[in-house]
Design a protein around this motif. Structure first.
Motif, PDB file in Angstrom:
ATOM      1  N   GLU A 155       0.826  -1.432   0.171  1.00  0.00           N
ATOM      2  CA  GLU A 155      -0.042  -0.096   0.087  1.00  0.00           C
ATOM      3  C   GLU A 155       0.845   1.213   0.040  1.00  0.00           C
ATOM      4  O   GLU A 155       0.513   2.169  -0.558  1.00  0.00           O
ATOM      5  N   LEU A 156       1.872   1.217   0.716  1.00  0.00           N
ATOM      6  CA  LEU A 156       2.780   2.270   0.814  1.00  0.00           C
ATOM      7  C   LEU A 156       3.350   2.619  -0.584  1.00  0.00           C
ATOM      8  O   LEU A 156       3.401   3.825  -1.269  1.00  0.00           O
ATOM      9  N   ALA A 157       3.791   1.586  -1.330  1.00  0.00           N
ATOM     10  CA  ALA A 157       4.668   1.726  -2.576  1.00  0.00           C
ATOM     11  C   ALA A 157       3.725   2.254  -3.541  1.00  0.00           C
ATOM     12  O   ALA A 157       3.951   3.307  -4.242  1.00  0.00           O
ATOM     13  N   THR A 158       2.293   1.584  -3.521  1.00  0.00           N
ATOM     14  CA  THR A 158       1.333   2.134  -4.471  1.00  0.00           C
ATOM     15  C   THR A 158       0.941   3.722  -4.245  1.00  0.00           C
ATOM     16  O   THR A 158       0.872   4.516  -5.242  1.00  0.00           O
ATOM     17  N   TYR A 159       1.059   4.121  -2.962  1.00  0.00           N
ATOM     18  CA  TYR A 159       0.463   5.350  -2.679  1.00  0.00           C
ATOM     19  C   TYR A 159       1.825   6.367  -2.945  1.00  0.00           C
ATOM     20  O   TYR A 159       1.324   7.364  -3.628  1.00  0.00           O
ATOM     21  N   LYS A 160       3.020   6.046  -2.994  1.00  0.00           N
ATOM     22  CA  LYS A 160       4.021   6.765  -3.383  1.00  0.00           C
ATOM     23  C   LYS A 160       4.176   7.101  -4.664  1.00  0.00           C
ATOM     24  O   LYS A 160       4.377   8.380  -5.275  1.00  0.00           O
ATOM     25  N   THR A 161       3.554   6.206  -5.568  1.00  0.00           N
ATOM     26  CA  THR A 161       3.610   6.527  -6.917  1.00  0.00           C
ATOM     27  C   THR A 161       2.253   7.362  -7.458  1.00  0.00           C
ATOM     28  O   THR A 161       2.285   7.869  -8.470  1.00  0.00           O
ATOM     29  N   LYS A 162       1.326   7.295  -6.626  1.00  0.00           N
ATOM     30  CA  LYS A 162       0.196   7.983  -6.911  1.00  0.00           C
ATOM     31  C   LYS A 162      -0.292   9.179  -6.088  1.00  0.00           C
ATOM     32  O   LYS A 162      -1.523   9.494  -5.764  1.00  0.00           O
ATOM     33  N   GLU A 163       0.699   9.602  -5.284  1.00  0.00           N
ATOM     34  CA  GLU A 163       0.388  10.722  -4.105  1.00  0.00           C
ATOM     35  C   GLU A 163      -0.204  11.840  -4.504  1.00  0.00           C
ATOM     36  O   GLU A 163      -1.481  12.121  -4.110  1.00  0.00           O
ATOM     37  N   ASN A 164      -0.019  12.325  -5.783  1.00  0.00           N
ATOM     38  CA  ASN A 164      -0.741  13.704  -6.181  1.00  0.00           C
ATOM     39  C   ASN A 164      -2.175  13.288  -6.583  1.00  0.00           C
ATOM     40  O   ASN A 164      -3.125  14.137  -6.363  1.00  0.00           O
ATOM     41  N   GLU A 165      -2.350  11.884  -7.273  1.00  0.00           N
ATOM     42  CA  GLU A 165      -3.986  11.664  -7.703  1.00  0.00           C
ATOM     43  C   GLU A 165      -4.504  11.206  -6.427  1.00  0.00           C
ATOM     44  O   GLU A 165      -5.687  11.790  -6.182  1.00  0.00           O
ATOM     45  N   VAL A 166      -3.885  10.617  -5.427  1.00  0.00           N
ATOM     46  CA  VAL A 166      -4.784  10.541  -4.084  1.00  0.00           C
ATOM     47  C   VAL A 166      -5.217  11.988  -3.705  1.00  0.00           C
ATOM     48  O   VAL A 166      -6.233  12.222  -3.197  1.00  0.00           O
ATOM     49  N   ALA A 167      -4.174  12.974  -3.874  1.00  0.00           N
ATOM     50  CA  ALA A 167      -4.551  14.225  -2.976  1.00  0.00           C
ATOM     51  C   ALA A 167      -5.676  14.786  -4.110  1.00  0.00           C
ATOM     52  O   ALA A 167      -6.457  15.493  -3.529  1.00  0.00           O
ATOM     53  N   LYS A 168      -5.659  14.778  -5.060  1.00  0.00           N
ATOM     54  CA  LYS A 168      -6.813  15.499  -6.209  1.00  0.00           C
ATOM     55  C   LYS A 168      -7.930  14.717  -5.735  1.00  0.00           C
ATOM     56  O   LYS A 168      -9.200  15.330  -5.866  1.00  0.00           O
TER      57      LYS A 168
END
Length: 176
Positions: A155-168
């Motif tokens: 989950e951490l690795a996936t989040y780190k690649t999509k951090e900006n998308e998560v924020a949006k």
């Protein structure tokens, strides 16, 4: 009329919260996410109040005071869960009157990083967390967002690649 949102990052500069096996601190990760969510809200033309800038992260008491000055239903604190390395998913904790928005925020995160929704379609009552009756929910009228499990390296690795998308996704759900 402008919507005034509150976005805080869980824990504070004196309490880092959970720490990953690689040494990443929850408070720092969530401060960065808070800043990104705030940027997306501002870019949409709405007003946002945060519990700090950069890596500054104010105490819960100050967060609650700041949140009270923002629109009801537009107040969130960002956190990370921690547990076994196999634990997974996203959940938002709030009072029942915030359930629908909490579920929307949880779903936005789940869809973005492909993780399961915990609880009732991503929602749990503020009494169901590890701390009964969360102050940010009870006193600040907000939603505690447990974005994913810091203890789960996938989950951490996936989040780190999509951090900006998560924020949006969070900003969009908060404003919807």
């Amino acid at each position: 009329m402008s919507i005034k949102c509150y976005v805080g990052s869980g824990h504070s500069n004196t309490d880092s919260g959970a720490v990953s096996s690689g040494g990443l601190q929850e408070a720092k990760l969530m401060a960065k996410l808070r800043n990104l969510v705030a940027e997306h809200i501002t870019a949409s033309g709405e007003e946002v109040v945060t519990d700090g800038t950069g890596e500054v992260n104010l105490s819960l008491g100050k967060s609650i005071d700041l949140a009270k000055n923002c629109n009801q239903g537009r107040r969130i604190e960002l956190y990370l869960n921690s547990g076994s390395t196999q634990a997974k998913g996203v959940e938002c904790l709030s009072l029942p009157d915030q359930k629908q928005r909490a579920q929307a925020i949880a779903k936005a995160i789940a869809d973005t990083i492909n993780i399961p929704l915990r609880g009732d379609s991503g929602w749990k009552s503020d009494t169901e967390g590890q701390h009964p009756r969360l102050g940010f929910c009870r006193q600040g009228g907000g939603i505690v967002v447990e974005c994913f499990f810091l203890s789960n390296s996938n989950e951490l690795a996936t989040y780190k690649t999509k951090e900006n998308e998560v924020a949006k996704a969070i900003a969009t759900a908060l404003l919807s």
